[in-house]
Scaffold this active site. Structure first.
Site, short mmCIF file in Angstrom:
data_model
loop_
_atom_site.label_atom_id
_atom_site.label_comp_id
_atom_site.label_asym_id
_atom_site.label_seq_id
_atom_site.Cartn_x
_atom_site.Cartn_y
_atom_site.Cartn_z
CB THR A 23 -0.98 0.02 1.19
OG1 THR A 23 -0.27 -0.26 2.39
CG2 THR A 23 -2.08 -1.01 1.02
CG ASP A 51 2.84 -6.10 -5.81
OD1 ASP A 51 3.92 -6.73 -5.72
OD2 ASP A 51 2.23 -5.65 -4.82
CG HIS A 88 -2.95 -15.49 -4.00
ND1 HIS A 88 -3.44 -14.62 -3.06
CD2 HIS A 88 -3.15 -16.74 -3.48
CE1 HIS A 88 -3.92 -15.30 -2.01
NE2 HIS A 88 -3.74 -16.58 -2.24
CB THR A 105 -1.21 -11.18 5.09
OG1 THR A 105 -2.28 -12.14 5.00
CG2 THR A 105 -0.13 -11.71 6.00
CB SER A 106 -6.46 -9.80 6.81
OG SER A 106 -6.79 -10.62 5.70
#
Ligand SMILES: [Zn+2]
Length: 258
Positions: free
Chosen positions: A30, A108, A125, A199-200
């Site tokens: 972010t 990314d 992912h 990461t959640s």
């Protein structure tokens, strides 16, 4: 195990960690201007139709979903993003021989752009930086496909077989890459410190890697803005900005005491 022993301070824990495995999520990127998918400013929170583009059934069935997906890939903030200080801190740890594996949920490619080794990064992912043909499996660098979009194609078929192409990311309804996942599980089981960053820890199987690590004797440190389901299992939980915290932890681990 972390659950049994008294918690160690970071100053005790980090310098002694010889084989660190890191798991990163959206929170590490972010600061590079790439929004989180599920956070308050997240892509899916703002635009539920974006989630349909990430579901393989809708993608295959509906040309309009694909056209929308290609425009979204072309306009993705990834193409203008630069790695930040947190990415760089992990490169430092790797170059010092302390980082065993860097498992990332991010698509990314910023870890590799920062200098992390291609053999160290496990993109569970997938990646936005390649396209893949869903019929023949041909991989093409994404910028080549995006040039076709800019030239007027709205759903460019595979140059080899004419099949439907997609970013080389794992969509909902698609299996993870078995080899990548196996390597991630091995890295979780064989480390002495597992560091979860940004990461959640709510998406499986990535989140379960924390448990694999702890069950095999590793210490667990979590850096995330919000609570995670694994906080109770961790030796340390840091709810601080990642761009400052990760470089500081890397400094402590490498003996600089920053
Ligand atoms: Zn093909």
């Amino acid at each position: 195990m972390g659950m049994v022993d008294a918690p160690l301070t970071l100053a005790e824990l980090l310098p002694n960690a010889a084989a660190i495995t890191v798991l990163t999520g959206a929170g590490i990127s972010t600061d590079s201007g790439i929004p989180d998918f599920r956070g308050p400013q997240g892509v899916w929170t703002k635009d539920p139709a974006a989630e349909a583009m990430s579901t393989i059934g809708a993608y295959l069935a509906d040309p309009e979903v694909r056209r929308r997906a290609w425009r979204s890939r072309r306009d993705n903030p990834v193409w203008g993003a630069e790695p930040n200080a947190a990415h760089a801190a992990l490169v430092e740890l790797e170059r010092a021989g302390r980082l065993r594996a860097l498992i990332t949920q991010n698509i990314d490619g910023l870890h590799q752009r920062a200098g992390s080794g291609a053999g160290t990064v496990l993109e569970i992912h997938g990646t936005l930086r390649d396209a893949v043909c869903l019929s023949c499996g041909l991989r093409t660098p994404m910028p080549e496909i995006l040039r076709r979009i800019d030239a007027g194609e709205d759903d460019p078929p595979c140059a080899e077989c004419g099949g439907i192409q997609k970013s080389a990311t794992i969509s909902f309804g698609q299996p993870l890459d078995r080899d990548v996942l196996d390597a991630a599980v091995t890295a979780a089981r064989s480390c002495d410190l597992f560091l979860a960053v940004g990461t959640s820890l709510t998406v499986q199987p990535a989140a379960g890697l924390c448990l694999e690590a702890v069950e095999h004797g590793a210490r667990l440190v979590i850096i995330n803005a919000e609570e995670t389901p694994y906080d109770g299992l961790a030796d340390a939980v840091l709810r601080r900005p990642i761009g400052e915290t990760l470089p500081r932890l890397a400094g402590i681990a490498l003996g600089g005491g920053r």
